[in-house]
Design a protein around this motif. Structure first.
Motif, short mmCIF file in Angstrom:
data_model
loop_
_atom_site.label_atom_id
_atom_site.label_comp_id
_atom_site.label_asym_id
_atom_site.label_seq_id
_atom_site.Cartn_x
_atom_site.Cartn_y
_atom_site.Cartn_z
N GLY A 1 0.79 -1.23 0.00
CA GLY A 1 0.00 0.00 0.00
C GLY A 1 0.81 1.27 0.00
O GLY A 1 0.26 2.36 0.16
N TRP A 2 2.13 1.16 -0.18
CA TRP A 2 2.96 2.37 -0.21
C TRP A 2 2.61 3.18 -1.45
O TRP A 2 2.27 2.65 -2.51
CB TRP A 2 4.44 2.03 -0.22
CG TRP A 2 4.91 1.27 0.99
CD1 TRP A 2 4.21 1.00 2.12
CD2 TRP A 2 6.19 0.65 1.16
NE1 TRP A 2 4.96 0.27 3.00
CE2 TRP A 2 6.19 0.05 2.44
CE3 TRP A 2 7.34 0.56 0.39
CZ2 TRP A 2 7.29 -0.63 2.96
CZ3 TRP A 2 8.44 -0.11 0.89
CH2 TRP A 2 8.41 -0.71 2.15
N ARG A 3 2.77 4.46 -1.34
CA ARG A 3 2.55 5.33 -2.50
C ARG A 3 3.85 5.40 -3.30
O ARG A 3 4.89 5.75 -2.77
CB ARG A 3 2.11 6.72 -2.05
CG ARG A 3 0.73 6.71 -1.41
CD ARG A 3 0.30 8.08 -0.95
NE ARG A 3 -1.07 8.08 -0.46
CZ ARG A 3 -1.42 7.77 0.76
NH1 ARG A 3 -0.50 7.44 1.65
NH2 ARG A 3 -2.69 7.77 1.13
N GLY A 4 3.75 5.07 -4.57
CA GLY A 4 4.95 5.04 -5.41
C GLY A 4 4.63 5.43 -6.83
O GLY A 4 3.85 6.34 -7.09
N THR B 1 -6.99 -3.03 -6.61
CA THR B 1 -7.81 -3.87 -5.73
C THR B 1 -6.87 -4.71 -4.88
O THR B 1 -5.87 -5.22 -5.37
CB THR B 1 -8.73 -4.79 -6.54
OG1 THR B 1 -9.44 -4.01 -7.51
CG2 THR B 1 -9.75 -5.48 -5.63
N ALA B 2 -7.22 -4.85 -3.59
CA ALA B 2 -6.33 -5.57 -2.66
C ALA B 2 -7.13 -6.60 -1.88
O ALA B 2 -8.34 -6.45 -1.65
CB ALA B 2 -5.64 -4.60 -1.71
N GLY C 1 -6.31 0.19 0.63
CA GLY C 1 -4.90 0.55 0.69
C GLY C 1 -4.50 1.05 2.06
O GLY C 1 -3.38 0.84 2.51
N GLU C 2 -5.44 1.72 2.75
CA GLU C 2 -5.14 2.23 4.09
C GLU C 2 -4.87 1.08 5.06
O GLU C 2 -3.96 1.15 5.89
CB GLU C 2 -6.30 3.09 4.59
CG GLU C 2 -6.12 3.63 6.00
CD GLU C 2 -4.89 4.50 6.14
OE1 GLU C 2 -4.28 4.48 7.23
OE2 GLU C 2 -4.53 5.18 5.16
N VAL C 3 -5.64 0.00 4.95
CA VAL C 3 -5.41 -1.16 5.81
C VAL C 3 -4.07 -1.80 5.50
O VAL C 3 -3.32 -2.20 6.41
CB VAL C 3 -6.56 -2.18 5.64
CG1 VAL C 3 -6.24 -3.47 6.40
CG2 VAL C 3 -7.86 -1.59 6.15
N LEU C 4 -3.72 -1.87 4.22
CA LEU C 4 -2.41 -2.42 3.85
C LEU C 4 -1.29 -1.60 4.48
O LEU C 4 -0.29 -2.15 4.97
CB LEU C 4 -2.26 -2.43 2.33
CG LEU C 4 -3.16 -3.40 1.55
CD1 LEU C 4 -2.91 -3.24 0.06
CD2 LEU C 4 -2.91 -4.84 1.97
N ARG C 5 -1.44 -0.28 4.46
CA ARG C 5 -0.40 0.57 5.03
C ARG C 5 -0.30 0.38 6.54
O ARG C 5 0.80 0.43 7.11
CB ARG C 5 -0.66 2.03 4.67
CG ARG C 5 -0.32 2.36 3.22
CD ARG C 5 -0.44 3.84 2.93
NE ARG C 5 -1.82 4.28 2.86
CZ ARG C 5 -2.58 4.19 1.77
NH1 ARG C 5 -2.09 3.65 0.67
NH2 ARG C 5 -3.81 4.64 1.77
N ARG C 6 -1.44 0.17 7.21
CA ARG C 6 -1.39 -0.09 8.66
C ARG C 6 -0.62 -1.37 8.95
O ARG C 6 0.20 -1.42 9.87
CB ARG C 6 -2.80 -0.19 9.22
CG ARG C 6 -3.56 1.12 9.30
CD ARG C 6 -4.95 0.91 9.85
NE ARG C 6 -4.92 0.39 11.22
CZ ARG C 6 -5.99 -0.04 11.87
NH1 ARG C 6 -7.17 -0.03 11.27
NH2 ARG C 6 -5.89 -0.50 13.10
#
Length: 557
Positions: free
Chosen positions: A47-50, A104-105, A114-119
């Motif tokens: 979920g990182w922004r790249g 989609t994740a 994506g926010e949950v992935l980043r957590r």
């Protein structure tokens, strides 16, 4: 621990399956071979922004799957439980990016944002590099890192400070609310006192409106019918029908005495009827007399009844309540007035409680500050010991603990500062140190802080050895090797000294087939490692001397 990484149709990777292991994992390869793409892919699934464009040219979508081992005590379980997800020792993250840009994740086959992935990422992976602004270079996290380094005593002081802050917040809230209530009551004091006095003077009772209204109606009706009732009484009393019936009985009795038996018998019926009529008229007279007595009232009573009834209804309209609710409304106003009268004492008590809570918080926060300063001294000393082998013995690392904004975690502002040479002014890590210096500072800092890290995240170092070589590169590698003990470290490196210390070695290769360029990752067997280290030592032309030097590096580990 990161166990596996699968990449499909991402940038210049068409298909790649990697299996990682505990310990020090090294990835090497020529510049431009695609080593950074590996981190882009991992960052994408976390979920990182790249990069915005990730899908390989010509593909409908790109996909990355990351598989993690998750011990029972791992903090990621708390996030998963909050989301209603289960992870029995295994966590699988999958994310897809279509050519149109839709992402989609899934987490263990459940859709996720994506926010949950980043957590989860913050609990699974810790990445460090020269441009790392999410880890050690971020000043916002320095206080937390220092507290973790301080150990159990600092944690106990931090807990006490948080509790004192909560108590202080409650005391201040109670004082503010009470002050607002007293100020609001003071603004209506004149109204309260006048209204309470007015209501107390009238003292209305529940149900009184209905009883007064009934009495008023009765008295008003009595005034209208009194004359008719008086006439009816006169009509049936001795001066009226009753007297006439009595006279008729007397007259008939006298007449009967002068008649014969036959005629006297004919008067029996009329005499009996008149007797019954006399009795009925007597009953009517008594009833009418009683009713007349009941309707006999003081004319002033009606006036007094109407005055009270109208007063009650007027107050009810004035205060917009029902007449029967006036007594309860008066009690409510009286309670507010009592609160106003007692407000000064209440505010004084709450003000004392707030002052005591302020003092308790200040005491706890000061104790935490002392703990932090002691921890800062120990951290600075540990950093000095780590910087010397990294050929930075003249550099100065300082942990500053300065007054900051008060909060649940104390009133300190903590920052890691460096001075790269004696006499130079200290400054923030990422603003003072050059690329190679910064890498070594970060590595030394991570080594010092590792003892306080109980989460055992996978550590990723992206070319953190850039700009160093020889004995310094070996020192960097030794520290990476130490960080990998009991955990997992992934390092992308151009240094043969670092690569030789890896427990597992992969080479990133770029392949060109016609006009199609792809990147792949190849696990290296022992002899392949010799050739790769020799390439790193000698460049494009690998000599026997370079291979011998590579073997020497590997044998020295």
């Amino acid at each position: 621990m990161l166990r596996g990484l699968e990449i499909r149709d991402l940038l210049i990777i068409d298909k790649l399956d990697l299996t990682f292991a505990p310990g020090l994992n090294v990835l090497t390869g020529e510049t431009g071979a695609g080593k950074s793409i590996m981190l882009d892919a991992l960052g994408f699934v976390l979920g990182w922004r790249g990069r915005a464009e990730l899908v390989r040219a010509g593909a409908a979508q790109g996909e990355v799957t990351a598989e993690f081992d998750l011990p029972a005590e791992h903090p990621a379980h708390a996030v998963l439980e909050e989301l209603g997800l289960a992870a029995d020792g295994e966590l699988i993250l999958r994310r897809v990016n279509t050519a149109e840009g839709r992402k989609t994740a899934w987490i263990n086959d459940r859709r996720a944002s994506g926010e949950v992935l980043r957590r989860l990422s913050d609990l699974l992976i810790e990445r460090h590099g020269q441009h790392d602004d999410r880890g050690l270079l971020n000043p916002r996290g320095h206080r937390q890192l220092l507290d973790a380094f301080g150990g159990d005593e600092t944690e106990a002081a931090l807990t006490a400070t948080r509790e004192a802050w909560r108590a202080r917040s409650r005391a201040r809230t109670a004082l503010a609310e009470a002050r607002a209530r007293v100020e609001a009551l003071a603004a209506e004091e004149e109204f309260l006192r006048h209204a309470v006095a007015e209501l107390d003077k009238l003292s209305p009772e529940p149900g009184e409106d209905a009883s007064l209204d009934a009495a008023r109606r009765m008295m008003q009706g009595a005034a209208r019918v009194r004359e008719d009732i008086s006439r009816a009484y006169q009509a049936v009393s001795g001066d009226g029908a009753d007297g006439m019936v009595t006279d008729a009985l007397r007259w008939l009795d006298g007449a009967a005495a002068g008649l014969g038996d036959e005629m006297e018998q004919r008067l029996t019926g009329p005499l009996e009827a008149l007797t019954r009529a006399a009795e009925a008229l007597g009953e009517a007279e008594q009833g009418i007399a009683e009713l007349s007595d009941a309707l006999d009232f003081d004319p002033g009573e009606l006036e007094r009844t109407e005055e009270r009834l109208f007063a009650i209804r007027g107050l009810a309209r004035k205060h917009n309540v029902l007449p029967d609710d006036l007594a309860g409304f008066a009690e409510e106003l009286r309670t507010r007035l009592d609160a106003l009268d007692a407000g000064a004492d209440t505010l004084r008590d709450l003000d004392r409680a707030a002052a005591a809570a302020d003092a308790a918080y200040a005491h706890a926060a000061d104790a935490l500050t002392a703990m932090r300063r002691a921890g800062a001294t120990r951290l600075d000393q540990a950093m000095a010991r780590e910087l010397a082998p990294l050929k930075m013995e003249r550099a100065l690392f300082r942990t500053t603990v300065e007054p900051g904004d008060a909060g649940p975690e104390g009133h300190d502002a903590v920052a890691f500062t460096v001075a790269t040479s004696p006499g130079a002014p200290p400054g923030q890590l990422n603003k003072i140190a050059s690329g190679g210096e910064l890498s070594r500072f970060l590595l030394a800092l991570k080594v010092c802080l590792t003892g306080a890290d109980t989460t055992r995240r996978t550590l990723i170092f992206d070319e953190i050895d850039r700009g160093v070589g020889g004995a310094t590169a070996d020192a960097v590698g030794r520290r990476l090797q130490m960080l990998a003990q009991g955990g997992q470290v992934l390092v992308i490196t151009h240094s043969p000294q670092v690569a030789a210390l890896g427990a597992h070695h992969w080479r990133v290769e770029k392949r060109i087939d016609g006009e199609i360029t792809t990147s792949t990752v190849v696990p290296l067997a022992p002899e392949d490692r010799v050739d790769e280290l020799a390439r790193m030592l000698a460049g494009d032309t690998v000599t026997d001397e370079a291979r011998a030097a590579a073997r020497a590096l590997l044998s020295a580990q």
